[in-house]
Design a protein around this motif. Structure first.
Motif, PDB file in Angstrom:
ATOM      1  N   PRO A  54       0.807  -1.227   0.000  1.00  0.00           N
ATOM      2  CA  PRO A  54       0.000   0.000   0.000  1.00  0.00           C
ATOM      3  C   PRO A  54       0.837   1.272   0.000  1.00  0.00           C
ATOM      4  CG  PRO A  54      -0.902  -1.602   1.530  1.00  0.00           C
ATOM      5  CD  PRO A  54       0.420  -2.140   1.079  1.00  0.00           C
ATOM      6  N   GLY A  55       1.906   1.288   0.792  1.00  0.00           N
ATOM      7  CA  GLY A  55       2.755   2.485   0.828  1.00  0.00           C
ATOM      8  C   GLY A  55       3.456   2.737  -0.488  1.00  0.00           C
ATOM      9  N   ILE A  56       3.925   1.664  -1.134  1.00  0.00           N
ATOM     10  CA  ILE A  56       4.579   1.814  -2.434  1.00  0.00           C
ATOM     11  C   ILE A  56       3.612   2.394  -3.455  1.00  0.00           C
ATOM     12  CG2 ILE A  56       5.584   0.550  -4.366  1.00  0.00           C
ATOM     13  CD1 ILE A  56       7.452   0.906  -1.995  1.00  0.00           C
ATOM     14  N   LEU A 113      -8.461   3.113 -10.237  1.00  0.00           N
ATOM     15  CA  LEU A 113      -9.137   1.920 -10.730  1.00  0.00           C
ATOM     16  C   LEU A 113      -8.156   0.775 -10.977  1.00  0.00           C
ATOM     17  CD1 LEU A 113     -11.642   3.551 -13.267  1.00  0.00           C
ATOM     18  CD2 LEU A 113     -12.078   2.814 -10.917  1.00  0.00           C
ATOM     19  N   LEU A 114      -6.906   1.113 -11.257  1.00  0.00           N
ATOM     20  CA  LEU A 114      -5.889   0.098 -11.492  1.00  0.00           C
ATOM     21  C   LEU A 114      -5.318  -0.460 -10.186  1.00  0.00           C
ATOM     22  CD1 LEU A 114      -4.063  -1.364 -13.593  1.00  0.00           C
ATOM     23  CD2 LEU A 114      -2.518   0.603 -13.460  1.00  0.00           C
ATOM     24  N   SER A 115      -5.492   0.264  -9.090  1.00  0.00           N
ATOM     25  CA  SER A 115      -4.827  -0.094  -7.828  1.00  0.00           C
ATOM     26  C   SER A 115      -5.179  -1.494  -7.303  1.00  0.00           C
ATOM     27  CB  SER A 115      -5.117   0.962  -6.759  1.00  0.00           C
ATOM     28  OG  SER A 115      -6.500   1.013  -6.445  1.00  0.00           O
ATOM     29  N   PRO A 116      -6.436  -1.982  -7.411  1.00  0.00           N
ATOM     30  CA  PRO A 116      -6.692  -3.341  -6.909  1.00  0.00           C
ATOM     31  C   PRO A 116      -5.836  -4.411  -7.582  1.00  0.00           C
ATOM     32  CG  PRO A 116      -8.763  -2.173  -7.206  1.00  0.00           C
ATOM     33  CD  PRO A 116      -7.696  -1.334  -7.823  1.00  0.00           C
ATOM     34  N   LEU A 117      -5.641  -4.277  -8.892  1.00  0.00           N
ATOM     35  CA  LEU A 117      -4.816  -5.256  -9.610  1.00  0.00           C
ATOM     36  C   LEU A 117      -3.373  -5.214  -9.112  1.00  0.00           C
ATOM     37  CD1 LEU A 117      -4.430  -7.328 -11.864  1.00  0.00           C
ATOM     38  CD2 LEU A 117      -4.100  -5.423 -13.450  1.00  0.00           C
ATOM     39  N   LEU A 118      -2.855  -4.008  -8.880  1.00  0.00           N
ATOM     40  CA  LEU A 118      -1.480  -3.887  -8.410  1.00  0.00           C
ATOM     41  C   LEU A 118      -1.350  -4.375  -6.968  1.00  0.00           C
ATOM     42  CD1 LEU A 118      -0.496  -0.443  -9.955  1.00  0.00           C
ATOM     43  CD2 LEU A 118      -0.006  -2.730 -10.810  1.00  0.00           C
ATOM     44  N   LEU A 119      -2.386  -4.155  -6.158  1.00  0.00           N
ATOM     45  CA  LEU A 119      -2.341  -4.668  -4.784  1.00  0.00           C
ATOM     46  C   LEU A 119      -2.303  -6.195  -4.763  1.00  0.00           C
ATOM     47  CD1 LEU A 119      -4.817  -2.267  -2.929  1.00  0.00           C
ATOM     48  CD2 LEU A 119      -2.356  -2.477  -2.544  1.00  0.00           C
ATOM     49  N   ASP A 127     -10.667  -9.582  -1.257  1.00  0.00           N
ATOM     50  CA  ASP A 127     -11.867  -9.351  -0.445  1.00  0.00           C
ATOM     51  C   ASP A 127     -12.333  -7.925  -0.652  1.00  0.00           C
ATOM     52  OD1 ASP A 127     -10.049  -7.813   0.990  1.00  0.00           O
ATOM     53  OD2 ASP A 127      -9.761  -9.324   2.550  1.00  0.00           O
ATOM     54  N   GLY A 128     -13.297  -7.489   0.160  1.00  0.00           N
ATOM     55  CA  GLY A 128     -13.855  -6.151   0.024  1.00  0.00           C
ATOM     56  C   GLY A 128     -12.877  -5.041   0.314  1.00  0.00           C
ATOM     57  N   ALA A 129     -11.771  -5.359   1.004  1.00  0.00           N
ATOM     58  CA  ALA A 129     -10.778  -4.332   1.313  1.00  0.00           C
ATOM     59  C   ALA A 129     -10.143  -3.763   0.048  1.00  0.00           C
ATOM     60  CB  ALA A 129      -9.706  -4.911   2.237  1.00  0.00           C
ATOM     61  N   LEU A 130     -10.106  -4.552  -1.025  1.00  0.00           N
ATOM     62  CA  LEU A 130      -9.535  -4.043  -2.277  1.00  0.00           C
ATOM     63  C   LEU A 130     -10.335  -2.855  -2.800  1.00  0.00           C
ATOM     64  CD1 LEU A 130      -8.607  -7.296  -4.239  1.00  0.00           C
ATOM     65  CD2 LEU A 130      -7.038  -5.628  -3.239  1.00  0.00           C
ATOM     66  N   LEU A 131     -11.656  -2.954  -2.755  1.00  0.00           N
ATOM     67  CA  LEU A 131     -12.498  -1.850  -3.213  1.00  0.00           C
ATOM     68  C   LEU A 131     -12.403  -0.658  -2.260  1.00  0.00           C
ATOM     69  CD1 LEU A 131     -15.684  -3.792  -4.387  1.00  0.00           C
ATOM     70  CD2 LEU A 131     -13.761  -2.964  -5.758  1.00  0.00           C
ATOM     71  N   GLU A 132     -12.302  -0.953  -0.968  1.00  0.00           N
ATOM     72  CA  GLU A 132     -12.146   0.123   0.008  1.00  0.00           C
ATOM     73  C   GLU A 132     -10.840   0.874  -0.217  1.00  0.00           C
ATOM     74  OE1 GLU A 132     -11.057  -0.546   4.332  1.00  0.00           O
ATOM     75  OE2 GLU A 132     -13.201  -0.098   4.507  1.00  0.00           O
ATOM     76  N   ASN A 133      -9.773   0.136  -0.470  1.00  0.00           N
ATOM     77  CA  ASN A 133      -8.486   0.766  -0.727  1.00  0.00           C
ATOM     78  C   ASN A 133      -8.498   1.545  -2.037  1.00  0.00           C
ATOM     79  OD1 ASN A 133      -7.495  -0.354   1.629  1.00  0.00           O
ATOM     80  ND2 ASN A 133      -6.585  -2.127   0.610  1.00  0.00           N
ATOM     81  N   LEU A 182      -1.676   5.179   6.479  1.00  0.00           N
ATOM     82  CA  LEU A 182      -2.189   4.750   7.783  1.00  0.00           C
ATOM     83  C   LEU A 182      -3.560   4.098   7.653  1.00  0.00           C
ATOM     84  CD1 LEU A 182      -1.177   7.744  10.103  1.00  0.00           C
ATOM     85  CD2 LEU A 182      -0.181   5.445  10.061  1.00  0.00           C
ATOM     86  N   ALA A 183      -4.391   4.632   6.767  1.00  0.00           N
ATOM     87  CA  ALA A 183      -5.743   4.089   6.588  1.00  0.00           C
ATOM     88  C   ALA A 183      -5.706   2.652   6.094  1.00  0.00           C
ATOM     89  CB  ALA A 183      -6.535   4.960   5.615  1.00  0.00           C
ATOM     90  N   MET A 184      -4.645   2.295   5.391  1.00  0.00           N
ATOM     91  CA  MET A 184      -4.540   0.954   4.830  1.00  0.00           C
ATOM     92  C   MET A 184      -3.572   0.077   5.612  1.00  0.00           C
ATOM     93  SD  MET A 184      -4.390   2.232   0.865  1.00  0.00           S
ATOM     94  CE  MET A 184      -4.129   0.599   0.197  1.00  0.00           C
TER      95      MET A 184
END
Length: 221
Positions: A54-56, A113-119, A127-133, A182-184
């Protein structure tokens, strides 16, 4: 006050975002490239990747937002459009906010929108945290683009002002990046961190347009 100049500036900015032929592809490519290179340097340990991922991505998002900021106001200053915008009945802050928001829609929102794939590349759980992030990245990215717009407005009359924009914008990015990470983070501080992230973005939306407007009026003088 007529909303016509604001809508016109918004539509113009949407068109300008793709005028160079790259549109959102350049920041998306930079964002993905910066994130993909990190695992090559730190190894493939899942726990390590999960902790730093997440920090990266926050760092990559901040740097990617700078890639296309230079052209938000520079073309208007060069072709005389800036003088026409400032002569309309709409406040300069509203014009600047409309152009910056349009730029975020075309270049910043695709990054979120690309961030879930990179995470997932950083071993995140599906899980649902991907959409939250993803929402966190979208909110934080909006703050990045508005603070970056301040740098872009100050550098509107400077040839190759990318370095100047970076020097102005990067210090302003720090609170948003800290609260976003911090949120993540999943620790005790992550409970209140989303509220601080939202507050930092609201502060940017409230303050940055007026700073951009003042800088554009200075550039037009």
């Amino acid at each position: 006050m007529s909303p016509a100049p604001i809508l016109s500036a918004f539509r113009q900015a949407l068109g300008e975002a793709w005028a160079g032929g790259a549109g959102a592809l350049l920041p998306v490519g930079f964002f993905a490239g910066a994130a993909v290179l990190v695992p090559l340097g730190v190894g493939t340990d899942p726990e390590t990747l999960r902790a730093i991922g997440p920090g990266i991505l926050w760092v990559s998002l901040a740097l990617s937002s700078l890639v296309t900021l230079e052209r938000i106001f520079q073309a208007d200053a060069e072709d005389g459009s800036l003088d026409l915008w400032l002569q309309t009945s709409a406040p300069a802050a509203s014009i600047a906010a409309a152009k910056t928001f349009a730029h975020w829609l075309t270049a910043g929102l695709p990054l979120a929108l690309l961030s879930p794939l990179l995470l997932l590349m950083f071993q995140a759980q599906i899980d649902g945290a991907l959409l939250e992030n993803m929402l966190f990245y979208a909110i934080g990215g909006l703050a990045f683009y508005f603070w970056g717009g301040v740098g872009a407005a100050l550098a509107a009359t400077v040839r190759r002002g990318g370095l100047l924009i970076s020097l102005i914008a990067l210090p302003l990015y720090v609170p948003t990046a800290i609260f976003g990470a911090l949120a993540m983070g999943g620790g005790p501080s992550s409970v209140a961190a989303p509220l601080f992230l939202a507050a930092s973005t609201l502060f940017a939306l409230a303050v940055a347009p007026f700073a951009m407007g003042a800088a554009l009026r200075l550039a037009a003088d």
